[in-house]
Structure formats: structure tokens, C-alpha cells
Design a protein around this motif. Structure first.
Motif, PDB file in Angstrom:
ATOM      1  N   THR A 106      16.379  17.538  10.277  1.00 23.79           N
ATOM      2  CA  THR A 106      15.506  18.804  10.265  1.00 23.79           C
ATOM      3  C   THR A 106      15.192  19.223  11.494  1.00 23.79           C
ATOM      4  O   THR A 106      15.027  20.660  11.635  1.00 23.79           O
ATOM      5  CB  THR A 106      14.307  18.589   9.626  1.00 23.79           C
ATOM      6  N   LEU A 162      15.627  23.270  12.935  1.00 27.73           N
ATOM      7  CA  LEU A 162      14.297  24.021  13.529  1.00 27.73           C
ATOM      8  C   LEU A 162      14.857  24.678  15.041  1.00 27.73           C
ATOM      9  O   LEU A 162      14.366  25.703  15.353  1.00 27.73           O
ATOM     10  CB  LEU A 162      13.177  23.003  13.783  1.00 27.73           C
ATOM     11  N   ASP A 197      16.907  27.636  14.197  1.00 29.97           N
ATOM     12  CA  ASP A 197      16.038  28.878  13.700  1.00 29.97           C
ATOM     13  C   ASP A 197      15.307  29.571  14.901  1.00 29.97           C
ATOM     14  O   ASP A 197      14.712  30.527  14.943  1.00 29.97           O
ATOM     15  CB  ASP A 197      14.950  28.323  12.533  1.00 29.97           C
ATOM     16  N   GLN A 215      -0.020  31.477  16.699  1.00 29.09           N
ATOM     17  CA  GLN A 215       0.301  30.999  15.387  1.00 29.09           C
ATOM     18  C   GLN A 215      -0.739  30.381  14.645  1.00 29.09           C
ATOM     19  O   GLN A 215      -0.946  30.092  13.702  1.00 29.09           O
ATOM     20  CB  GLN A 215       1.255  29.838  15.647  1.00 29.09           C
ATOM     21  N   PHE A 247       6.032  16.084   3.617  1.00 25.75           N
ATOM     22  CA  PHE A 247       6.260  17.039   4.587  1.00 25.75           C
ATOM     23  C   PHE A 247       6.020  18.237   4.263  1.00 25.75           C
ATOM     24  O   PHE A 247       6.466  18.560   3.074  1.00 25.75           O
ATOM     25  CB  PHE A 247       7.547  16.547   5.232  1.00 25.75           C
ATOM     26  N   ARG A 248       5.110  19.016   4.841  1.00 25.10           N
ATOM     27  CA  ARG A 248       5.074  20.470   4.510  1.00 25.10           C
ATOM     28  C   ARG A 248       5.215  21.311   5.699  1.00 25.10           C
ATOM     29  O   ARG A 248       4.993  20.901   7.053  1.00 25.10           O
ATOM     30  CB  ARG A 248       3.480  20.512   4.216  1.00 25.10           C
ATOM     31  N   SER A 249       5.826  22.394   5.726  1.00 21.64           N
ATOM     32  CA  SER A 249       6.121  23.363   6.791  1.00 21.64           C
ATOM     33  C   SER A 249       4.875  24.487   6.912  1.00 21.64           C
ATOM     34  O   SER A 249       4.660  24.986   8.132  1.00 21.64           O
ATOM     35  CB  SER A 249       7.186  24.345   6.443  1.00 21.64           C
ATOM     36  N   ASP A 250       3.901  24.244   6.072  1.00 22.34           N
ATOM     37  CA  ASP A 250       2.381  25.235   6.346  1.00 22.34           C
ATOM     38  C   ASP A 250       1.253  24.362   6.686  1.00 22.34           C
ATOM     39  O   ASP A 250       0.327  24.422   6.012  1.00 22.34           O
ATOM     40  CB  ASP A 250       2.245  25.719   4.832  1.00 22.34           C
TER      41      ASP A 250
END
Length: 384
Positions: free
Chosen positions: A39, A43, A46, A179, A265-268
Motif C-alpha cells: 500500500t 500512496l 498517488d 489536513q 486499517f482506515r484511510s479516514d
């Protein structure tokens, strides 16, 4: 300056997030080389940072491994080092971001005659490393042109283990402040989605690992009032799935099934932190830095941290958060209860912590410090 960054992991951890920020500053003239896919590669892509995966087989040596395991890994390290040597000739320096990257980077630095930079994200103590790996890391780091430590605690451990004082400088992790803008609607929506309305929510954000101390929070939770619930954000890495099973068994034994959620696992992460009433840091061994602590502060969420390592440099007790003894569930439970009962005071402390974190850890300022350090200690001849 063109830099070849090296990282052993394809997964995202604190060291990788730090590297993402560092590499973003020179994305047009650098490359991140990973020793395995995952991952983290996505990242980087991206973020439009050039990345190349050098191996499909993870290096089997771990921090606690013996010299014998290190010898067995030579068959992996040599071809990997050869690839890095070839790559490094296109760059001005090699930047090793992890310990395995340091081993490969040191070999490549010697053969390609490129200066080596080592970003130290670990406390090089026997709590975290085998004696063999500790000695190897210090020996190789002492051959680097520059060692960047992520905290005074990491620097002190490096020096105590035999590191050269003139090589090491402290640069804290930086954070993109934009952010962390507050989003009350998003936080409210998450509470509803997770079924946490009307609950006092404790957040724990870390990979699931024994030394990260999730079991300590579960024990503390069992001593809190029934309206206190906990979310665990993160998953097991590096073969630690047995610990995950232990945590689920602990939840069952303490009858906490309706008060605990493992979200994986969370992206938020940022809105999840903003949703929480408290973020806890419960590491049982000294933390090298403590990104979670700073992130929670930037979110304006009260923080309770384990009193060891880098956390001592981040949290000023009763002013920017609370410190509790590592591995002490009763002290943690008492701190949680204090925040719950004195909500106004806790929020005032969190607001002050937020302003301090914004002042101390602004990514732009930190990157300026890093660039100045690289120019003066590694690339000085190019800027005379």
C-alpha cells in the motif's frame, strides 16, 4: 540535490508517512526504492512521487533476529544491494529510512561512493532490538554522513549504544496542517455510522502489536463506566496475528463486546480522531516519536500518552495532555475518568495542545530544517 530514498516496507507505518513528506519536497529529482510491494507504493504514486519496487520477497530478518538469521538473509541482501548500487549512480546521495534499508544503503554507499543519510525512526535499545541488530545499526550509522533522529529520545539511545555524537541531529516529524481542519459534520456522521451516539469514545490508532499496548487500554476500559467505549484503528503487521486473537479473547473475558470495535486499517484517520472524546497512546516500551500523539493534538482531541520515550517531548502534563505510566491500566482508567468528568477543562487543554502542535510541527518549517541540514552536512561542497 538528487536523492535515492530506500525503505524496506511496502506497508504504511510512521516511518513511511514521514518519508512520504520528505520525498514530496524533491519529487522531481528523486526516487523512492522499496524492498517490497504494498500500500505504501500506491500512496507514493498517488502523491506523484517516483517509486520503484526492487524485490517481491520481503527480507525475513526482524529487529529481534539473531546473527544467524542475518547470515541466512545474505542471499536476499546481495542482489538487492547490487540493484541499489546501479540505481545510486544516478543520484547524489542515498537516504536510508529504515534499518534494513540502512544495511543495503551502506553497502551501496561504499561501492558507489555516494554519501549515506540515515533517518533513525527507532530507539536502538535492547527492548526493541537484538544485540546483534543494535550493534549492526550503530556500526553502519556511524559510517553515514548524517544521522537524522526523530526525537531526543532516539538520539539519546543512539549515543548510548555507541553512536557518534557529531553525526546525529534531531528533526521532528512534520505535518501538513491543512489536513487537520475541523469537520464537525463528518465527525457526527461517523459517530452515527459506528453506532456511538451518546457514548464517551476513546480512540486508539496504531498497528496491533503487544508493545503498542492495546491490551492495556482494554484492561483500563473494564474499569471505566459503562458508557465509555473504545475504537481500535489499525491492523497487525509483521506476523503479529496471534496478538489480535489474544485481544479478542480479552474482550470476551472482560465482557466488553458491546463497548469495543476493531476497525482495522482506515484511510479516514483524521475524522475518526476528531470524532473521539480522547485519543490514547499506550505503548509499553518507549516510543521513538509518537505521530499519533501529534495528530490527535492537531485534531483538537485530548490525548493521554504513555510516559516514556518521545512522548515526554510531545506532552506537557496538564497543559497539552496527560501522561500515565506505561502498562498501568488503573492509572489510565483514572485519567480517562478525569477527562470524562471534567469535559470543559479537557477541551481547553486540547485547544492549547492544538495551537502548540501547529507551532512546533508545521511540515513547511520542518522541511526547511531538513533541507538546511542536508545542505550543511552532506551537500556543503555543492553550495559553497
Amino acid at each position: 540535490m538528487k536523492i535515492l530514498f530506500l525503505d524496506q516496507s511496502g506497508r504504511v507505518g510512521g516511518a513511511e508517512l514521514c518519508l512520504l513528506d520528505v520525498a514530496a519536497c524533491c519529487r522531481d529529482r528523486s526516487l523512492v526504492a522499496l524492498f517490497e510491494d504494498g500500500t505504501f507504493r500506491q500512496l507514493l504514486e498517488d502523491s506523484h512521487i517516483p517509486v520503484q519496487v526492487l524485490s517481491q520477497t520481503p527480507i525475513s530478518v526482524r529487529k529481534e533476529s539473531s546473527w544467524l538469521a542475518g547470515v541466512k538473509s545474505v542471499r536476499q541482501l546481495l542482489p538487492l544491494s547490487a540493484r541499489v548500487v546501479r540505481l545510486s549512480r544516478q543520484y547524489d546521495a542515498i537516504y536510508a529510512n529504515t534499518q534494513k534499508a540502512l544495511v543495503v544503503g551502506a553497502i551501496a554507499s561504499f561501492l558507489s561512493r555516494r554519501p549515506l543519510i540515515y533517518h533513525l525512526h527507532d530507539i536502538l535499545s535492547l527492548e526493541h532490538f537484538s544485540l546483534t541488530n543494535q550493534r549492526l545499526a550503530v556500526t553502519l550509522a556511524n559510517r553515514a554522513a548524517l544521522v537524522i533522529a526523530n526525537s531526543e529520545a532516539s538520539k539519546a539511545a543512539f549515543l548510548e549504544a555507541g553512536g557518534q555524537r557529531e553525526k546525529v541531529y534531531v528533526v521532528y516529524n512534520g505535518f501538513q496542517l491543512s489536513q487537520y481542519q475541523e469537520n464537525r459534520d463528518r465527525a457526527k456522521s461517523l459517530r452515527f455510522t459506528l453506532g456511538l451516539e451518546g457514548k464517551f469514545v476513546i480512540g486508539h490508532f496504531s498497528r496491533l502489536s503487544p508493545w503498542k499496548g492495546q491490551h492495556v487500554l482494554l484492561d483500563a476500559l473494564s474499569r471505566c463506566s459503562a458508557d465509555v467505549t473504545a475504537i481500535f484503528v489499525g491492523d497487525a503487521l509483521f506476523g503479529e496475528q496471534a496478538y489480535v486473537q489474544q485481544l479478542h479473547e480479552q474482550v470476551e473475558r472482560l465482557e466488553l463486546g458491546d463497548r469495543v470495535q476493531f476497525l482495522g486499517f482506515r484511510s479516514d484517520v483524521i475524522p475518526l480522531m476528531q470524532m473521539c472524546d480522547i485519543v490514547t497512546h499506550t505503548s509499553t516500551a518507549a516510543e521513538p516519536f509518537g505521530r499519533v500523539i501529534v495528530e490527535a493534538m492537531l485534531c483538537g482531541t485530548p490525548v493521554i500518552a504513555a510516559k516514556a520515550g518521545g512522548a515526554l517531548e510531545l506532552v506537557e502534563p496538564e497543559r497539552t495532555g496527560w501522561l500515565v505510566e506505561p502498562g498501568d491500566p488503573q492509572m489510565l482508567a483514572d485519567a480517562i475518568a478525569g477527562c470524562q468528568q471534567n469535559h470543559t477543562q479537557a477541551n481547553a487543554i486540547a485547544q492549547y495542545a492544538q495551537s502548540e502542535a501547529r507551532r512546533r510541527f508545521d511540515l513547511e518549517t520542518i522541511n526547511q530544517q531538513s533541507t538546511a541540514l542536508l545542505k550543511s552536512k552532506v551537500f556543503s561542497s555543492s553550495y559553497e
